[in-house]
Structures are given as structure tokens and as C-alpha cells.
Design a protein around this motif. Structure first.
Motif, PDB file in Angstrom:
ATOM      1  N   ALA A 166       0.800  -1.241   0.000  1.00  0.00           N
ATOM      2  CA  ALA A 166       0.000   0.000   0.000  1.00  0.00           C
ATOM      3  C   ALA A 166       0.828   1.285   0.000  1.00  0.00           C
ATOM      4  O   ALA A 166       0.600   2.161   0.846  1.00  0.00           O
ATOM      5  N   PRO A 167       1.761   1.441  -0.910  1.00  0.00           N
ATOM      6  CA  PRO A 167       2.517   2.696  -0.955  1.00  0.00           C
ATOM      7  C   PRO A 167       1.629   3.852  -1.422  1.00  0.00           C
ATOM      8  O   PRO A 167       1.071   3.811  -2.521  1.00  0.00           O
ATOM      9  N   LYS A 168       1.532   4.863  -0.587  1.00  0.00           N
ATOM     10  CA  LYS A 168       0.637   5.986  -0.903  1.00  0.00           C
ATOM     11  C   LYS A 168       1.135   6.823  -2.074  1.00  0.00           C
ATOM     12  O   LYS A 168       0.385   7.627  -2.645  1.00  0.00           O
ATOM     13  N   ASN A 169       2.401   6.657  -2.422  1.00  0.00           N
ATOM     14  CA  ASN A 169       3.033   7.503  -3.441  1.00  0.00           C
ATOM     15  C   ASN A 169       3.178   6.814  -4.797  1.00  0.00           C
ATOM     16  O   ASN A 169       3.899   7.311  -5.662  1.00  0.00           O
ATOM     17  N   LEU A 170       2.522   5.684  -5.003  1.00  0.00           N
ATOM     18  CA  LEU A 170       2.697   4.933  -6.254  1.00  0.00           C
ATOM     19  C   LEU A 170       1.460   5.078  -7.145  1.00  0.00           C
ATOM     20  O   LEU A 170       0.334   4.776  -6.728  1.00  0.00           O
ATOM     21  N   TYR A 171       1.706   5.510  -8.390  1.00  0.00           N
ATOM     22  CA  TYR A 171       0.654   5.671  -9.404  1.00  0.00           C
ATOM     23  C   TYR A 171       1.008   4.780 -10.582  1.00  0.00           C
ATOM     24  O   TYR A 171       1.998   4.988 -11.267  1.00  0.00           O
ATOM     25  N   HIS A 172       0.191   3.771 -10.789  1.00  0.00           N
ATOM     26  CA  HIS A 172       0.492   2.670 -11.702  1.00  0.00           C
ATOM     27  C   HIS A 172      -0.356   2.832 -12.965  1.00  0.00           C
ATOM     28  O   HIS A 172      -1.559   2.532 -12.956  1.00  0.00           O
ATOM     29  N   PHE A 173       0.255   3.336 -14.023  1.00  0.00           N
ATOM     30  CA  PHE A 173      -0.442   3.528 -15.291  1.00  0.00           C
ATOM     31  C   PHE A 173      -0.250   2.275 -16.154  1.00  0.00           C
ATOM     32  O   PHE A 173       0.881   1.839 -16.371  1.00  0.00           O
ATOM     33  N   VAL A 174      -1.335   1.740 -16.647  1.00  0.00           N
ATOM     34  CA  VAL A 174      -1.258   0.549 -17.495  1.00  0.00           C
ATOM     35  C   VAL A 174      -1.753   0.907 -18.886  1.00  0.00           C
ATOM     36  O   VAL A 174      -2.929   1.237 -19.081  1.00  0.00           O
ATOM     37  N   PHE A 175      -0.845   0.860 -19.845  1.00  0.00           N
ATOM     38  CA  PHE A 175      -1.167   1.168 -21.238  1.00  0.00           C
ATOM     39  C   PHE A 175      -1.730  -0.101 -21.876  1.00  0.00           C
ATOM     40  O   PHE A 175      -1.004  -1.072 -22.084  1.00  0.00           O
ATOM     41  N   ASN A 176      -3.014  -0.061 -22.168  1.00  0.00           N
ATOM     42  CA  ASN A 176      -3.726  -1.254 -22.640  1.00  0.00           C
ATOM     43  C   ASN A 176      -4.023  -1.107 -24.128  1.00  0.00           C
ATOM     44  O   ASN A 176      -4.888  -0.328 -24.521  1.00  0.00           O
ATOM     45  N   ASN A 177      -3.275  -1.863 -24.931  1.00  0.00           N
ATOM     46  CA  ASN A 177      -3.573  -1.877 -26.371  1.00  0.00           C
ATOM     47  C   ASN A 177      -3.918  -3.281 -26.870  1.00  0.00           C
ATOM     48  O   ASN A 177      -4.164  -3.482 -28.058  1.00  0.00           O
ATOM     49  N   GLY A 178      -3.907  -4.250 -25.979  1.00  0.00           N
ATOM     50  CA  GLY A 178      -4.344  -5.599 -26.330  1.00  0.00           C
ATOM     51  C   GLY A 178      -3.373  -6.412 -27.153  1.00  0.00           C
ATOM     52  O   GLY A 178      -3.691  -7.546 -27.540  1.00  0.00           O
ATOM     53  N   ILE A 179      -2.193  -5.829 -27.406  1.00  0.00           N
ATOM     54  CA  ILE A 179      -1.224  -6.540 -28.249  1.00  0.00           C
ATOM     55  C   ILE A 179       0.183  -6.443 -27.654  1.00  0.00           C
ATOM     56  O   ILE A 179       0.454  -5.630 -26.786  1.00  0.00           O
ATOM     57  N   TYR A 180       1.048  -7.315 -28.160  1.00  0.00           N
ATOM     58  CA  TYR A 180       2.473  -7.194 -27.873  1.00  0.00           C
ATOM     59  C   TYR A 180       3.079  -6.305 -28.964  1.00  0.00           C
ATOM     60  O   TYR A 180       3.455  -6.787 -30.041  1.00  0.00           O
ATOM     61  N   SER A 181       3.165  -5.012 -28.675  1.00  0.00           N
ATOM     62  CA  SER A 181       3.590  -4.071 -29.723  1.00  0.00           C
ATOM     63  C   SER A 181       4.997  -4.349 -30.206  1.00  0.00           C
ATOM     64  O   SER A 181       5.275  -4.363 -31.413  1.00  0.00           O
ATOM     65  N   VAL A 182       5.911  -4.566 -29.257  1.00  0.00           N
ATOM     66  CA  VAL A 182       7.321  -4.578 -29.631  1.00  0.00           C
ATOM     67  C   VAL A 182       7.723  -5.836 -30.387  1.00  0.00           C
ATOM     68  O   VAL A 182       8.805  -5.888 -30.970  1.00  0.00           O
ATOM     69  N   THR A 183       6.872  -6.854 -30.349  1.00  0.00           N
ATOM     70  CA  THR A 183       7.228  -8.071 -31.076  1.00  0.00           C
ATOM     71  C   THR A 183       6.447  -8.213 -32.376  1.00  0.00           C
ATOM     72  O   THR A 183       6.493  -9.255 -33.021  1.00  0.00           O
ATOM     73  N   GLY A 184       5.698  -7.166 -32.730  1.00  0.00           N
ATOM     74  CA  GLY A 184       5.037  -7.182 -34.021  1.00  0.00           C
ATOM     75  C   GLY A 184       3.524  -7.122 -33.989  1.00  0.00           C
ATOM     76  O   GLY A 184       2.870  -7.190 -35.025  1.00  0.00           O
ATOM     77  N   GLY A 185       2.935  -7.031 -32.771  1.00  0.00           N
ATOM     78  CA  GLY A 185       1.489  -6.835 -32.696  1.00  0.00           C
ATOM     79  C   GLY A 185       0.661  -8.079 -32.480  1.00  0.00           C
ATOM     80  O   GLY A 185      -0.552  -8.073 -32.723  1.00  0.00           O
ATOM     81  N   GLN A 186       1.285  -9.132 -31.989  1.00  0.00           N
ATOM     82  CA  GLN A 186       0.501 -10.339 -31.709  1.00  0.00           C
ATOM     83  C   GLN A 186      -0.492 -10.060 -30.579  1.00  0.00           C
ATOM     84  O   GLN A 186      -0.198  -9.302 -29.655  1.00  0.00           O
ATOM     85  N   PRO A 187      -1.670 -10.683 -30.625  1.00  0.00           N
ATOM     86  CA  PRO A 187      -2.669 -10.414 -29.574  1.00  0.00           C
ATOM     87  C   PRO A 187      -2.258 -11.027 -28.231  1.00  0.00           C
ATOM     88  O   PRO A 187      -1.599 -12.065 -28.188  1.00  0.00           O
TER      89      PRO A 187
END
Lengths: 202, 184
Positions: free
Chosen positions: A89-110
Motif C-alpha cells: 500500500a505505498p501511498k506515493n505509487l501511481y500505476h499507469f497501465v497502457f492497454n492496447n491488447g497486443i504485444y507491440s514490440v514483437t510485431g502486434g501479436q494479440p
């Protein structure tokens, strides 16, 4: 749907002196807007572990905000981290999750499942709060209140996928950069330049 | 001819958690990042009674080294405690976020299945020392209180080399009474 560039721009505008732990495609866009490179770490050589590194920093320096710019595929590989973060429970942590549904860096596999609700999962694990945004205006207007609230907070951002056709640009150069970034960050956070060379890159 | 393996432990002596905790306090350890296992259950209890060290329980062993790396970057002095089987799961974290960044980290590794005879039916034990050799992680084995003078040396070696150093806990921690742990 939000672009990487817009998301990183608005997060950077609200950043203040927060540490930013990034991974995957977020690192590329974050580096284009960040004005505080000594407070940035791009996790290139630690598969899926950006959220765990961010947790350690947040626990170790509780007076400073920590942003984690995580990816959906990365979080799936380290899903237990949601419970670990909620437990500490760290009060100072903000966890942004970028959700695009794919593995972008390996070519876009779902991803194995395109329907995972990361904000709901974080709430279920015990985060202080969780939000989900799919337009930049709503994200931008909500950020000040979110960042003035006690964490840990997960902010799921629905992102327009950008599959990389020729693979990721984070291999040797980024792997070599990470130990230097970590040393610069330790120096910035502690005021001590006391972490000497070690490992294969320095 | 049939050979019946004898797997009785040859380890003499006892390892008391309170003695290990006292060393960690003296060495200035700030955080104990761990996923408990059966061999270290009593150590967990002893740490809960020590206010100067923050316990950081993780959900999977692969998180432990990255969390410790973050703590170190923020100026803290963490250690990791996971079982040998968990260390194998944490292999990529060890590669990328300890060896790969030159992290001076002492890792307490539960040596499940260790019996000092070499031949053990538990592959978690069979593979530990070859694993550490393969990854070029130096280590000591600690089996009883008599071996505890190796712990400060592990910290010195980690700091001097900027590399992780393992302390393999080759026995189950002894159970201690609540009075010994400072309870009522």
C-alpha cells in the motif's frame, strides 16, 4: 482511444518531481517528453518487472511520487505484483497501465485475452483506487485529483496499438543504458554517488 | 545388488532465527523481501518481531529481486529471501536486474532438500549449487549458528564486487518461543 504520444504528454505535464519507471513502447514516447532524465528508468532488461522496481522505489522513498508506465502484456507476466503492491500500500505509487491488447514490440501479436479489466483487477486486489480512460481529455482533466489522492492507484489507459514491424529498439543499447540510469537515479534520490561499476555493461 | 539410499541429514547444530535477525540489524538491513517457505517459517515470525526491518512479502519470487533493486536505488539496504525452487523461477530477474545492473544484493536462499550427502532425491537441492555456479553467483552455505560469521562476509563481498551474493540456508530455522522473540 488514446495515442502513446498524447498519454505521455499529459502524464509528463502532471509529473512534478516524480520518479518515472517505464517499459516497452512507453519508454520510447516518455523519453521524447521527459525533462527529468535523472528521474527516469526505462526497464529494458527486466522482463515485465517495471511495476516491481517501481514498488521498491516507492517504498524506499516514501516522500516522492513514483509513476510506473506499465504495459498490459508486461503486467500479465507479473500479475501477482498487483497483490504485492496492494499489500504494501505505498501511498506515493501511481500505476499507469497502457492497454492496447497486443504485444507491440514483437510485431502486434494479440495478448492471450483481449478482455482483461486491469482497473477492476487492481481494485479487487486492494488498490486504494483504480480508473480507466479511453479519451485524452478525460484523462487530462482527472489527473490532478488522482495524483493528489493517496495510492496505490492504477490508471488504465486504452491505447491505440502501434505494432513495430521491425522489432523492438531496446536491446543492447537500452540494456546498457539501464544500469547508468539506475545509478543516476540513486545519486539524485540519495545525494550520494556511491554505486560503483558492476555487471556486464559498466 | 540393490542399494538403498540413506537420506538422513548429516547436519549438526541448530540455526536460530533470532541470531540471524540480530546480524541483519547489525548490518543495517532495512527491508526483507520474501516469499515464505516451509524452511524459513520461523524466520518470518522472528522478523515480524523486529521493528527496524520492514517485511516486504511478494506474490512470486520473480518480483523479489526487482523490488530489492528499487529499494536499493532509493537508498535502502534490502535483502531477499526465497527458496531454491523460487530462485529458479526468478532467473530472469536475477539476470537482468541483479547481475545485469551490478546490484550488491545478499540473497538468502532456502536450500530445500539439502542433506550434505550430495545425493538427494529433491531436484530443488540437486540443482542449486550448479545453478549458482552457472550464473556465476558466489555463495556460502549456512547450516547452523556456528556458520553465521559468513553472513557479514557475504555483505562485504556483495558491496565490494557490486554483484549479488547468495547465502544458502541449508537447514530449517529452529522454532523459538514467543519470549525469545520479544513477545509476551
Amino acid at each position: 482511444m488514446i495515442t502513446y504520444a498524447d498519454a505521455c504528454r499529459v502524464l509528463n505535464e502532471s509529473r512534478g518531481d516524480a520518479v518515472a519507471v517505464t517499459t516497452m513502447t512507453q519508454t520510447k514516447y516518455w523519453n521524447q517528453v521527459s525533462q527529468e532524465p535523472d528521474l527516469d528508468i526505462g526497464i529494458a532488461n527486466g522482463m515485465s518487472k517495471a511495476s516491481s522496481v517501481a514498488l521498491g522505489i516507492a517504498l524506499g522513498d516514501s516522500e516522492r511520487s513514483v509513476f510506473c508506465l506499465d504495459a498490459d502484456g508486461s503486467l500479465l507476466m507479473n500479475f501477482g505484483a498487483l497483490a504485492t503492491i496492494a499489500g504494501m500500500a505505498p501511498k506515493n505509487l501511481y500505476h499507469f497501465v497502457f492497454n492496447n491488447g497486443i504485444y507491440s514490440v514483437t510485431g502486434g501479436q494479440p495478448l492471450p485475452s483481449p478482455n482483461v479489466e486491469y482497473a477492476k483487477a487492481a481494485e479487487a486486489c486492494g488498490y486504494a483506487a483504480a480508473f480507466k480512460f479511453d479519451d485524452i481529455e478525460s484523462l487530462d482533466s482527472a489527473l490532478p485529483e488522482i495524483l493528489s489522492s493517496a495510492g496505490p492507484i492504477l490508471i488504465e489507459i486504452i491505447i491505440k496499438g502501434e505494432p513495430q514491424a521491425e522489432g523492438v529498439d531496446q536491446t543492447w543499447e537500452s540494456n546498457a543504458q539501464m544500469p547508468l540510469q539506475l545509478r543516476a537515479l540513486r545519486k539524485r534520490l540519495t545525494g550520494n554517488d556511491d554505486w560503483g561499476p558492476g555487471g556486464p555493461f559498466i | 545388488m540393490q542399494h538403498k539410499a540413506t537420506v538422513t541429514s548429516l547436519i549438526n547444530g541448530v540455526l536460530h532465527p533470532k541470531n540471524v535477525v540480530a546480524q541483519l540489524v547489525e548490518l543495517g538491513v532495512s527491508h526483507y523481501v520474501t516469499l515464505p517457505d516451509s524452511e524459513t517459517a520461523h524466520m518470518y515470525k522472528a522478523l515480524m518481531a523486529e521493528p527496524s526491518i520492514t517485511l516486504v512479502p511478494v506474490s512470486r519470487e520473480g518480483e523479489a529481486i526487482p523490488v530489492a533493486a528499487g529499494l536499493f536505488v532509493a537508498g535502502q539496504n534490502p535483502v531477499v529471501s526465497i527458496q531454491n525452487a523460487g530462485l529458479y523461477e526468478a532467473g530472469d530477474a536475477l539476470r537482468g536486474l541483479a547481475l545485469g545492473i551490478g546490484l550488491p544484493l545478499v540473497m538468502f536462499i532456502g536450500y530445500r532438500g539439502h542433506n550434505r550427502m550430495g545425493d538427494t532425491p529433491d531436484t530443488a537441492a540437486k540443482y542449486l549449487e550448479p545453478f549458482l555456479h552457472m550464473w556465476r553467483v558466489d555463495y556460502f552455505v549456512v547450516e547452523s549458528d556456528d556458520d553465521l560469521d559468513r553472513v557479514p562476509v557475504a555483505f562485504e563481498r556483495a558491496a565490494k564486487t557490486n554483484q549479488p551474493f547468495a547465502v544458502a540456508i541449508g537447514t530449517e530455522y529452529a522454532k523459538e518461543s514467543s519470549e525469545e522473540l520479544g513477545g509476551e
